[in-house]
Design an enzyme around this catalytic site. Structure first.
Site, mmCIF file in Angstrom:
data_model
loop_
_atom_site.group_PDB
_atom_site.id
_atom_site.type_symbol
_atom_site.label_atom_id
_atom_site.label_comp_id
_atom_site.label_asym_id
_atom_site.label_seq_id
_atom_site.Cartn_x
_atom_site.Cartn_y
_atom_site.Cartn_z
ATOM 1 N N TRP A 128 1.014 -1.212 -0.008
ATOM 2 C CA TRP A 128 -0.191 0.044 0.112
ATOM 3 C C TRP A 128 0.919 1.164 0.242
ATOM 4 O O TRP A 128 1.829 1.322 0.597
ATOM 5 C CB TRP A 128 -0.939 -0.261 1.438
ATOM 6 C CG TRP A 128 -1.808 1.068 1.350
ATOM 7 C CD1 TRP A 128 -2.616 1.873 0.258
ATOM 8 C CD2 TRP A 128 -2.269 1.886 2.474
ATOM 9 N NE1 TRP A 128 -3.338 2.746 1.061
ATOM 10 C CE2 TRP A 128 -2.932 2.928 2.329
ATOM 11 C CE3 TRP A 128 -1.747 1.578 3.757
ATOM 12 C CZ2 TRP A 128 -3.492 3.708 3.225
ATOM 13 C CZ3 TRP A 128 -2.052 2.601 4.870
ATOM 14 C CH2 TRP A 128 -3.174 3.613 4.396
ATOM 15 N N ASP A 209 -1.483 -5.963 9.108
ATOM 16 C CA ASP A 209 -2.346 -5.095 8.558
ATOM 17 C C ASP A 209 -3.567 -5.461 8.088
ATOM 18 O O ASP A 209 -3.509 -6.104 6.784
ATOM 19 C CB ASP A 209 -1.681 -4.021 7.616
ATOM 20 C CG ASP A 209 -2.438 -2.949 7.142
ATOM 21 O OD1 ASP A 209 -3.678 -2.755 7.690
ATOM 22 O OD2 ASP A 209 -2.003 -2.282 6.126
ATOM 23 N N ALA A 211 -6.953 -4.842 6.715
ATOM 24 C CA ALA A 211 -7.775 -3.711 5.997
ATOM 25 C C ALA A 211 -9.046 -4.188 5.194
ATOM 26 O O ALA A 211 -9.672 -3.413 4.879
ATOM 27 C CB ALA A 211 -6.869 -2.977 5.456
ATOM 28 N N LYS A 244 -13.177 -0.517 5.078
ATOM 29 C CA LYS A 244 -13.787 -1.108 4.022
ATOM 30 C C LYS A 244 -14.739 -2.142 4.217
ATOM 31 O O LYS A 244 -15.856 -2.234 3.569
ATOM 32 C CB LYS A 244 -12.708 -1.767 3.214
ATOM 33 C CG LYS A 244 -11.217 -1.432 3.293
ATOM 34 C CD LYS A 244 -11.156 -0.234 2.043
ATOM 35 C CE LYS A 244 -9.921 0.572 2.583
ATOM 36 N NZ LYS A 244 -9.337 1.173 1.310
HETATM 37 C C1 LIG Z 1 -3.483 -2.195 3.121
HETATM 38 C C2 LIG Z 1 -4.000 -0.926 3.836
HETATM 39 N N1 LIG Z 1 -3.877 -0.562 4.990
HETATM 40 C C3 LIG Z 1 -4.481 0.402 5.874
HETATM 41 C C4 LIG Z 1 -5.216 0.939 5.075
HETATM 42 C C5 LIG Z 1 -5.967 2.025 5.747
HETATM 43 O O1 LIG Z 1 -7.147 2.279 6.136
HETATM 44 P P1 LIG Z 1 -8.072 3.498 6.721
HETATM 45 O O2 LIG Z 1 -7.253 4.236 7.600
HETATM 46 O O3 LIG Z 1 -9.000 4.283 6.055
HETATM 47 O O4 LIG Z 1 -8.938 2.674 7.794
HETATM 48 C C6 LIG Z 1 -5.599 0.981 3.564
HETATM 49 C C7 LIG Z 1 -6.391 1.669 3.121
HETATM 50 O O5 LIG Z 1 -6.635 1.735 1.839
HETATM 51 C C8 LIG Z 1 -5.152 -0.183 3.133
HETATM 52 O O6 LIG Z 1 -5.297 -0.407 1.746
#
Ligand SMILES: Cc1ncc(COP(=O)(O)O)c(C=O)c1O
Length: 391
Positions: A128, A209, A211, A244
């Protein structure tokens, strides 16, 4: 002070979003933004979320501060959803609610910097786009490991493991729990086991992580990373995002769970996490967490949420399958090997520019596409455009 500042170039993805908005063509397609979209291209409020919000509106008695940890019931319910199977170790967990998964990652980075500033954080290449910036902003040293095979059509575990052989005890290994962003190439259960064993053998701390929980194979199936790793390692960090899977993007809902080797260390870690949060955002926003808690506590709402999540997951799977079938006739596709919302198409920056300018199809220069940005009707036009620019 301000005269010392220089313009920071806009995040290319945000630039792409603006360009897409300004494009007046009817048939434009946005494959750039990493949010779920339904068949009509919308990112709707989930039904269970809507009902939970209505209930909150009538039942909430106060907007008073909840404290640095956030909503403890939310943390318990979410913790049960994610770590249900490894509950006996719960007392070794330190956890707090965070403004989304991003803040959980940053808080995790901050506590690493505080406790072991000399450790290197190993991040997949690709990963990411915000991963490396978050860890470097915390002042940590970052190195990368190959997260896809050299021909970009799969995941080469041997190559990944041989790079990770040069890790030192105390280093941190950042891994995405499921639905890898941007490649869609996840480790299999057996491969997770090998990575977990490596962490134990070398004294590496895994940082997972999570997500896209529930958007890949299923709420249970998507946790094989968590279960394989957390069962064997003494210490770990897990950043959970509800952006998500609950569709709560703008409500900034997430949590950081830190697993310490014993209860005492968990208690100490929590005081440090609180201190770090206090000097940053102080306390997390409540609305999203209150919604998640309301859903997870109520069997009917939970079923409603699970059903919608199932439908979302199935839509992504079907589009991926159909896109692969059609694309593979005209262009190299490894879509069938990937999972979740994302995939990387081996397009050159020139071809990506042409897709945008000549065909109104938007994606970042990495070639990452958000599969949920397509629907069945748009697939033939998309495939035709790719075939045209690739000639
Ligand atoms: C791999 C990954 N980690 C973490 C996040 C963070 O998401 P958020 O801060 O919107 O909860 C994202 C968002 O696109 C992501 O793709």
């Amino acid at each position: 002070m301000f005269e010392r500042l220089f313009i920071v170039p806009q995040d290319p993805l945000l630039k792409l979003i603006n360009e897409f908005k300004q494009d007046t063509r009817q048939q434009k397609i946005d494959l750039g933004v990493g949010v779920y979209r339904n068949e009509n291209g919308a990112t709707p409020v989930m039904k269970a979320v809507r009902i939970a919000e209505e209930r909150l509106l009538t039942s909430q008695q106060s907007k008073c501060y909840l404290g640095i940890a956030g909503d403890l019931e939310f943390l318990d319910m979410l913790g049960y959803l994610v770590f249900g199977g490894i509950r006996p170790k719960k007392s070794r967990f330190a956890y707090l609610q965070t403004p989304g998964g991003s803040a959980a990652l940053r808080l995790g980075a901050d506590i690493i910097k505080l406790s072991t500033p000399e450790s290197t954080v190993w991040i997949g290449d690709p990963s990411w786009t915000n991963h490396i910036p978050i860890f470097t902003a915390a002042g940590l040293h970052v190195k990368t490991f190959p997260a896809i095979s050299a021909d970009k059509t799969g995941l080469d575990l041997d190559q990944m493991m041989s790079t990770l052989a040069s890790t030192n005890a105390g280093d941190v290994l950042l891994l995405q729990g499921c639905g890898h962003n941007p490649s869609g190439m996840d480790l299999e259960a057996q491969e997770w086991k090998q990575v977990a064993d490596l962490c134990v053998e070398k004294g590496i701390i895994p940082f997972l992580d999570l997500a896209y929980h529930g958007l890949v194979e299923g709420l249970e199936e998507d946790l094989k990373s968590i279960s394989q790793v957390m069962e064997v390692v003494p210490e770990a960090l897990v950043a959970v995002s509800c952006s998500k899977n609950f569709g709560l993007y703008r409500e900034r809902t997430g949590a950081l769970y830190a697993m310490a080797p014993n209860i005492k260390k968990a208690e100490i870690s929590l005081t440090n996490l609180f201190a770090l949060a206090r000097v940053s955002y102080s306390m997390p926003p409540n609305h999203g967490a209150a919604i998640v808690k309301t859903i997870l506590k109520n069997e009917g709402l939970k079923q409603e949420w699970e059903q919608e999540l199932f439908d979302m997951r199935n839509r992504i799977k079907n589009i991926r399958k159909e896109l692969h079938l059609q694309l593979t006739q005209v262009f190299p596709s490894s879509l069938d090997k990937g999972k979740g919302m994302f995939s990387l198409l081996p397009l050159t920056p020139q071809q990506i520019d042409k897709l945008k300018l000549d065909h109104g199809i938007y994606m970042p220069y990495s070639g990452r596409i958000n599969i949920a940005g397509l629907n069945r009707n748009a697939i033939p036009a998309f495939v035709k455009s790719v075939s045209t620019v690739a000639q």
